[in-house]
Scaffold this motif. Sequence first.
Motif, PDB file in Angstrom:
ATOM      1  N   ASP A 140      50.696  30.073  38.820  1.00  0.00           N
ATOM      2  CA  ASP A 140      49.843  30.645  39.862  1.00  0.00           C
ATOM      3  C   ASP A 140      48.966  31.760  39.294  1.00  0.00           C
ATOM      4  OD1 ASP A 140      50.827  28.940  41.779  1.00  0.00           O
ATOM      5  OD2 ASP A 140      52.317  30.365  42.533  1.00  0.00           O
ATOM      6  N   ASP A 141      49.529  32.548  38.410  1.00  0.00           N
ATOM      7  CA  ASP A 141      48.755  33.628  37.792  1.00  0.00           C
ATOM      8  C   ASP A 141      47.656  33.060  36.900  1.00  0.00           C
ATOM      9  OD1 ASP A 141      50.262  35.867  38.847  1.00  0.00           O
ATOM     10  OD2 ASP A 141      51.882  35.201  37.530  1.00  0.00           O
ATOM     11  N   ILE A 142      47.947  31.951  36.224  1.00  0.00           N
ATOM     12  CA  ILE A 142      46.927  31.300  35.404  1.00  0.00           C
ATOM     13  C   ILE A 142      45.781  30.821  36.283  1.00  0.00           C
ATOM     14  CG2 ILE A 142      46.435  29.326  33.913  1.00  0.00           C
ATOM     15  CD1 ILE A 142      49.296  29.531  32.873  1.00  0.00           C
ATOM     16  N   ALA A 143      46.112  30.231  37.428  1.00  0.00           N
ATOM     17  CA  ALA A 143      45.086  29.744  38.342  1.00  0.00           C
ATOM     18  C   ALA A 143      44.221  30.885  38.852  1.00  0.00           C
ATOM     19  CB  ALA A 143      45.733  29.003  39.509  1.00  0.00           C
ATOM     20  N   VAL A 144      44.854  31.986  39.224  1.00  0.00           N
ATOM     21  CA  VAL A 144      44.109  33.138  39.715  1.00  0.00           C
ATOM     22  C   VAL A 144      43.267  33.745  38.595  1.00  0.00           C
ATOM     23  CG1 VAL A 144      44.319  35.492  40.609  1.00  0.00           C
ATOM     24  CG2 VAL A 144      45.745  33.672  41.553  1.00  0.00           C
ATOM     25  N   GLY A 145      43.851  33.879  37.402  1.00  0.00           N
ATOM     26  CA  GLY A 145      43.122  34.440  36.274  1.00  0.00           C
ATOM     27  C   GLY A 145      41.903  33.623  35.909  1.00  0.00           C
ATOM     28  N   THR A 146      42.000  32.308  36.075  1.00  0.00           N
ATOM     29  CA  THR A 146      40.876  31.421  35.771  1.00  0.00           C
ATOM     30  C   THR A 146      39.684  31.730  36.675  1.00  0.00           C
ATOM     31  OG1 THR A 146      42.369  29.681  35.022  1.00  0.00           O
ATOM     32  CG2 THR A 146      40.130  29.027  35.624  1.00  0.00           C
ATOM     33  N   ILE A 147      39.953  32.089  37.917  1.00  0.00           N
ATOM     34  CA  ILE A 147      38.877  32.467  38.835  1.00  0.00           C
ATOM     35  C   ILE A 147      38.162  33.714  38.333  1.00  0.00           C
ATOM     36  CG2 ILE A 147      38.352  33.309  41.169  1.00  0.00           C
ATOM     37  CD1 ILE A 147      40.685  31.586  42.161  1.00  0.00           C
ATOM     38  N   PHE A 148      38.929  34.651  37.841  1.00  0.00           N
ATOM     39  CA  PHE A 148      38.334  35.912  37.396  1.00  0.00           C
ATOM     40  C   PHE A 148      37.528  35.742  36.110  1.00  0.00           C
ATOM     41  CE2 PHE A 148      41.607  37.528  40.244  1.00  0.00           C
ATOM     42  CZ  PHE A 148      40.883  38.479  40.939  1.00  0.00           C
ATOM     43  N   VAL A 149      37.983  34.897  35.199  1.00  0.00           N
ATOM     44  CA  VAL A 149      37.204  34.723  33.964  1.00  0.00           C
ATOM     45  C   VAL A 149      35.870  34.045  34.261  1.00  0.00           C
ATOM     46  CG1 VAL A 149      39.193  34.702  32.417  1.00  0.00           C
ATOM     47  CG2 VAL A 149      38.352  32.548  33.342  1.00  0.00           C
ATOM     48  N   ARG A 150      35.819  33.212  35.287  1.00  0.00           N
ATOM     49  CA  ARG A 150      34.551  32.596  35.653  1.00  0.00           C
ATOM     50  C   ARG A 150      33.559  33.641  36.143  1.00  0.00           C
ATOM     51  NH1 ARG A 150      37.181  27.444  38.869  1.00  0.00           N
ATOM     52  NH2 ARG A 150      37.791  26.245  37.022  1.00  0.00           N
ATOM     53  N   HIS A 151      34.036  34.559  36.976  1.00  0.00           N
ATOM     54  CA  HIS A 151      33.168  35.643  37.447  1.00  0.00           C
ATOM     55  C   HIS A 151      32.708  36.506  36.277  1.00  0.00           C
ATOM     56  CE1 HIS A 151      33.248  35.326  41.835  1.00  0.00           C
ATOM     57  NE2 HIS A 151      34.514  34.956  41.744  1.00  0.00           N
ATOM     58  N   ALA A 152      33.641  36.835  35.376  1.00  0.00           N
ATOM     59  CA  ALA A 152      33.301  37.676  34.233  1.00  0.00           C
ATOM     60  C   ALA A 152      32.302  36.986  33.316  1.00  0.00           C
ATOM     61  CB  ALA A 152      34.568  38.035  33.454  1.00  0.00           C
ATOM     62  N   ALA A 153      32.501  35.689  33.080  1.00  0.00           N
ATOM     63  CA  ALA A 153      31.602  34.945  32.199  1.00  0.00           C
ATOM     64  C   ALA A 153      30.190  34.918  32.757  1.00  0.00           C
ATOM     65  CB  ALA A 153      32.120  33.522  31.999  1.00  0.00           C
ATOM     66  N   VAL A 154      30.062  34.724  34.060  1.00  0.00           N
ATOM     67  CA  VAL A 154      28.740  34.714  34.682  1.00  0.00           C
ATOM     68  C   VAL A 154      28.075  36.078  34.541  1.00  0.00           C
ATOM     69  CG1 VAL A 154      27.527  34.563  36.886  1.00  0.00           C
ATOM     70  CG2 VAL A 154      29.244  32.863  36.301  1.00  0.00           C
ATOM     71  N   ALA A 155      28.831  37.154  34.759  1.00  0.00           N
ATOM     72  CA  ALA A 155      28.272  38.499  34.646  1.00  0.00           C
ATOM     73  C   ALA A 155      27.790  38.781  33.228  1.00  0.00           C
ATOM     74  CB  ALA A 155      29.314  39.536  35.062  1.00  0.00           C
ATOM     75  N   ILE A 156      28.584  38.392  32.238  1.00  0.00           N
ATOM     76  CA  ILE A 156      28.215  38.631  30.842  1.00  0.00           C
ATOM     77  C   ILE A 156      27.022  37.783  30.440  1.00  0.00           C
ATOM     78  CG2 ILE A 156      28.999  38.417  28.456  1.00  0.00           C
ATOM     79  CD1 ILE A 156      31.829  39.018  29.503  1.00  0.00           C
ATOM     80  N   ALA A 157      27.033  36.511  30.835  1.00  0.00           N
ATOM     81  CA  ALA A 157      25.922  35.622  30.497  1.00  0.00           C
ATOM     82  C   ALA A 157      24.624  36.121  31.110  1.00  0.00           C
ATOM     83  CB  ALA A 157      26.226  34.202  30.975  1.00  0.00           C
ATOM     84  N   ASN A 158      24.671  36.566  32.354  1.00  0.00           N
ATOM     85  CA  ASN A 158      23.475  37.102  33.002  1.00  0.00           C
ATOM     86  C   ASN A 158      22.961  38.346  32.295  1.00  0.00           C
ATOM     87  OD1 ASN A 158      23.434  35.113  34.941  1.00  0.00           O
ATOM     88  ND2 ASN A 158      24.494  36.321  36.489  1.00  0.00           N
ATOM     89  N   ALA A 159      23.902  39.211  31.880  1.00  0.00           N
ATOM     90  CA  ALA A 159      23.501  40.433  31.172  1.00  0.00           C
ATOM     91  C   ALA A 159      22.826  40.095  29.856  1.00  0.00           C
ATOM     92  CB  ALA A 159      24.724  41.316  30.933  1.00  0.00           C
ATOM     93  N   HIS A 160      23.362  39.112  29.119  1.00  0.00           N
ATOM     94  CA  HIS A 160      22.765  38.714  27.842  1.00  0.00           C
ATOM     95  C   HIS A 160      21.391  38.092  28.052  1.00  0.00           C
ATOM     96  CE1 HIS A 160      26.488  38.605  25.009  1.00  0.00           C
ATOM     97  NE2 HIS A 160      26.532  39.625  25.835  1.00  0.00           N
ATOM     98  N   ASN A 161      21.277  37.276  29.091  1.00  0.00           N
ATOM     99  CA  ASN A 161      19.989  36.638  29.370  1.00  0.00           C
ATOM    100  C   ASN A 161      18.937  37.671  29.748  1.00  0.00           C
ATOM    101  OD1 ASN A 161      21.037  34.117  28.873  1.00  0.00           O
ATOM    102  ND2 ASN A 161      21.495  33.686  31.019  1.00  0.00           N
ATOM    103  N   GLU A 162      19.335  38.648  30.567  1.00  0.00           N
ATOM    104  CA  GLU A 162      18.400  39.688  30.983  1.00  0.00           C
ATOM    105  C   GLU A 162      17.971  40.543  29.804  1.00  0.00           C
ATOM    106  OE1 GLU A 162      20.318  41.839  34.064  1.00  0.00           O
ATOM    107  OE2 GLU A 162      20.272  40.176  35.489  1.00  0.00           O
ATOM    108  N   ALA A 163      18.941  40.857  28.915  1.00  0.00           N
ATOM    109  CA  ALA A 163      18.608  41.667  27.744  1.00  0.00           C
ATOM    110  C   ALA A 163      17.663  40.911  26.820  1.00  0.00           C
ATOM    111  CB  ALA A 163      19.889  42.043  26.998  1.00  0.00           C
ATOM    112  N   GLY A 164      17.952  39.614  26.603  1.00  0.00           N
ATOM    113  CA  GLY A 164      17.080  38.818  25.755  1.00  0.00           C
ATOM    114  C   GLY A 164      15.696  38.658  26.340  1.00  0.00           C
ATOM    115  N   LEU A 165      15.630  38.489  27.656  1.00  0.00           N
ATOM    116  CA  LEU A 165      14.332  38.356  28.316  1.00  0.00           C
ATOM    117  C   LEU A 165      13.528  39.633  28.185  1.00  0.00           C
ATOM    118  CD1 LEU A 165      12.381  36.767  30.108  1.00  0.00           C
ATOM    119  CD2 LEU A 165      13.640  37.626  32.094  1.00  0.00           C
TER     120      LEU A 165
END
Length: 241
Positions: A140-165
Amino acid sequence: MDSSTFFSQMALDLHDEPTAERTIERIAEYARIATSCDDAGIMLVHARNQIETAAATSQRVGESHNLQIIHDQGPCLDAIEGEAVYISSDVASDDRWTKWGPAVAELGIRSALSIRLETRSRHYGSLNLYADRLGAFDDDDIAVGTIFVRHAAVAIANAHNEAGLQVAIDARKLIGQAQGILMERFDLDAERSFEFLRRQSQEHNVKLRYVAEWVVEHRCAPNATFKVPEIASDRSKVGKV
């Protein structure tokens, strides 16, 4: 608060955060609450021996990450290069990390869960959960943690894209300024002024934006001779922009 309300509120709070850094910090905080662990952190890995603790709910999270670099082993690092999930019910006796486990146990950590932080195209790091009790994490903790890494990955990817732009936008503005200076001083058209900048870039093996920057900086010294800045010479090895 039921789970649906919790995650709905979390999504709203993350959306309202002004920066990617703060979003990642809140993700670690929420992950700790959702899994009832004692500490949580997010590790970003730029190289095997170059890590960044992007978020930590306590000082020992950063210490745990550093111990993995010191011993070159641990679930947070392995989650980047091996399986997507690593769980340990007793870090002190886990034979996968015989150096890191006993060392981190001295910090009071008994259990650990690390989940890869990634998008479809890139691995960024890992979400790492720690508990003071043995056998703290389950599926159950793995399932919940997977949700959080998706949010974190999107935030990081957006930050990198904005910085590169932003870098690209700034470079174009600088090149445009340099073209304007050359057009006015030497009575060139836009195409010939750009060709001049491009030729200098190729001849001196530096990025185009460094040539443009030099032209802008020396616009009041028409007889100055182009000289490659040391930092530009070093960075030119990375490639052209």
